[in-house]
Design a protein around this motif. Structure first.
Motif, mmCIF file in Angstrom:
data_model
loop_
_atom_site.group_PDB
_atom_site.id
_atom_site.type_symbol
_atom_site.label_atom_id
_atom_site.label_comp_id
_atom_site.label_asym_id
_atom_site.label_seq_id
_atom_site.Cartn_x
_atom_site.Cartn_y
_atom_site.Cartn_z
ATOM 1 N N ASP A 1 0.824 -1.214 0.000
ATOM 2 C CA ASP A 1 0.000 0.000 0.000
ATOM 3 C C ASP A 1 0.858 1.264 0.000
ATOM 4 O O ASP A 1 0.594 2.211 -0.747
ATOM 5 C CB ASP A 1 -0.869 0.052 1.263
ATOM 6 C CG ASP A 1 -1.908 -1.034 1.294
ATOM 7 O OD1 ASP A 1 -2.061 -1.722 0.267
ATOM 8 O OD2 ASP A 1 -2.559 -1.184 2.337
ATOM 9 N N PRO B 1 4.234 1.699 -0.750
ATOM 10 C CA PRO B 1 4.972 1.951 -1.998
ATOM 11 C C PRO B 1 4.071 2.426 -3.137
ATOM 12 O O PRO B 1 4.462 3.312 -3.912
ATOM 13 C CB PRO B 1 5.582 0.585 -2.342
ATOM 14 C CG PRO B 1 5.627 -0.164 -1.073
ATOM 15 C CD PRO B 1 4.503 0.350 -0.221
ATOM 16 N N LEU B 2 2.866 1.860 -3.229
ATOM 17 C CA LEU B 2 1.948 2.296 -4.288
ATOM 18 C C LEU B 2 1.533 3.748 -4.070
ATOM 19 O O LEU B 2 1.427 4.525 -5.023
ATOM 20 C CB LEU B 2 0.708 1.397 -4.321
ATOM 21 C CG LEU B 2 0.900 -0.002 -4.927
ATOM 22 C CD1 LEU B 2 -0.354 -0.849 -4.707
ATOM 23 C CD2 LEU B 2 1.226 0.078 -6.421
ATOM 24 N N THR B 3 1.302 4.113 -2.809
ATOM 25 C CA THR B 3 0.896 5.493 -2.527
ATOM 26 C C THR B 3 2.044 6.464 -2.806
ATOM 27 O O THR B 3 1.836 7.553 -3.352
ATOM 28 C CB THR B 3 0.423 5.629 -1.071
ATOM 29 O OG1 THR B 3 -0.600 4.658 -0.829
ATOM 30 C CG2 THR B 3 -0.145 7.011 -0.804
ATOM 31 N N ALA C 1 4.344 6.050 -5.040
ATOM 32 C CA ALA C 1 4.423 6.166 -6.499
ATOM 33 C C ALA C 1 3.323 7.090 -7.015
ATOM 34 O O ALA C 1 3.555 7.944 -7.881
ATOM 35 C CB ALA C 1 4.301 4.778 -7.128
ATOM 36 N N LEU C 2 2.135 6.918 -6.467
ATOM 37 C CA LEU C 2 1.007 7.757 -6.888
ATOM 38 C C LEU C 2 1.294 9.230 -6.605
ATOM 39 O O LEU C 2 1.066 10.095 -7.464
ATOM 40 C CB LEU C 2 -0.255 7.304 -6.138
ATOM 41 C CG LEU C 2 -1.564 7.931 -6.577
ATOM 42 C CD1 LEU C 2 -1.931 7.483 -7.988
ATOM 43 C CD2 LEU C 2 -2.685 7.564 -5.603
ATOM 44 N N ILE D 1 -6.777 5.333 2.320
ATOM 45 C CA ILE D 1 -5.920 6.052 1.369
ATOM 46 C C ILE D 1 -5.520 7.414 1.946
ATOM 47 O O ILE D 1 -4.373 7.846 1.814
ATOM 48 C CB ILE D 1 -6.612 6.182 -0.007
ATOM 49 C CG1 ILE D 1 -6.765 4.788 -0.627
ATOM 50 C CG2 ILE D 1 -5.795 7.091 -0.938
ATOM 51 C CD1 ILE D 1 -7.525 4.762 -1.944
ATOM 52 N N LEU E 1 -2.695 6.847 4.302
ATOM 53 C CA LEU E 1 -1.444 6.599 3.576
ATOM 54 C C LEU E 1 -0.871 7.896 3.008
ATOM 55 O O LEU E 1 0.341 8.120 3.038
ATOM 56 C CB LEU E 1 -1.687 5.592 2.450
ATOM 57 C CG LEU E 1 -1.875 4.141 2.901
ATOM 58 C CD1 LEU E 1 -2.521 3.315 1.807
ATOM 59 C CD2 LEU E 1 -0.527 3.532 3.292
#
Lengths: 83, 83
Positions: free
Chosen positions: B3, B5-7, B9-10, B52, B55
């Motif tokens: 979660d 790392p994806l955030t 990147a986003l 989210i 995060l």
């Protein structure tokens, strides 16, 4: 689970950056941005990379047209997430 | 857990789209892209939006300078994720 919504959001932004006309997003800046993104993923461990690759393949399968499906599947390789 | 790392990147892509000079990313296209992103989050359930948002606050706290911390914290509101 929010992995998938986060991946969908990430893919939406990647496609905007990477597929917009050059009058909309400067191609050199877009390439640098994608390179930086791949660099961030490169610092993850193997299991994390595998999980993100799987999520990208799910998002690819959700795309309506073949060109977008292929484009999202290609991200797995472009972002250095393939085994 | 991916979660975070994806955030990260986003957030990297959002900042590129939203903070680049207008010669690099067309401001109207950037605004449309952010609007579409918020629309996607709007379709999530309340718990997902809360996760989210949390995060994003973690990623905000990781930013080196105050301006970036503020900018990432502001995303919680801009993306319609605040309570």
């Amino acid at each position: 689970m929010i992995d998938l919504p986060l991946t969908r959001a990430l893919v939406e932004l990647v496609l905007f950056i990477d597929q917009s006309d050059e009058e909309v997003v400067d191609p050199d800046a877009a390439a640098n941005c994608m390179h930086s993104l791949a660099g961030g993923f490169d610092r993850l461990d193997g299991q994390q990379r595998v999980e993100i690759a799987e999520l990208l393949r799910v998002v690819a399968s959700e795309q309506r047209d073949a060109s977008s499906r292929r484009r999202v599947n290609d991200l797995v390789h472009e972002l250095g997430l393939s085994a």
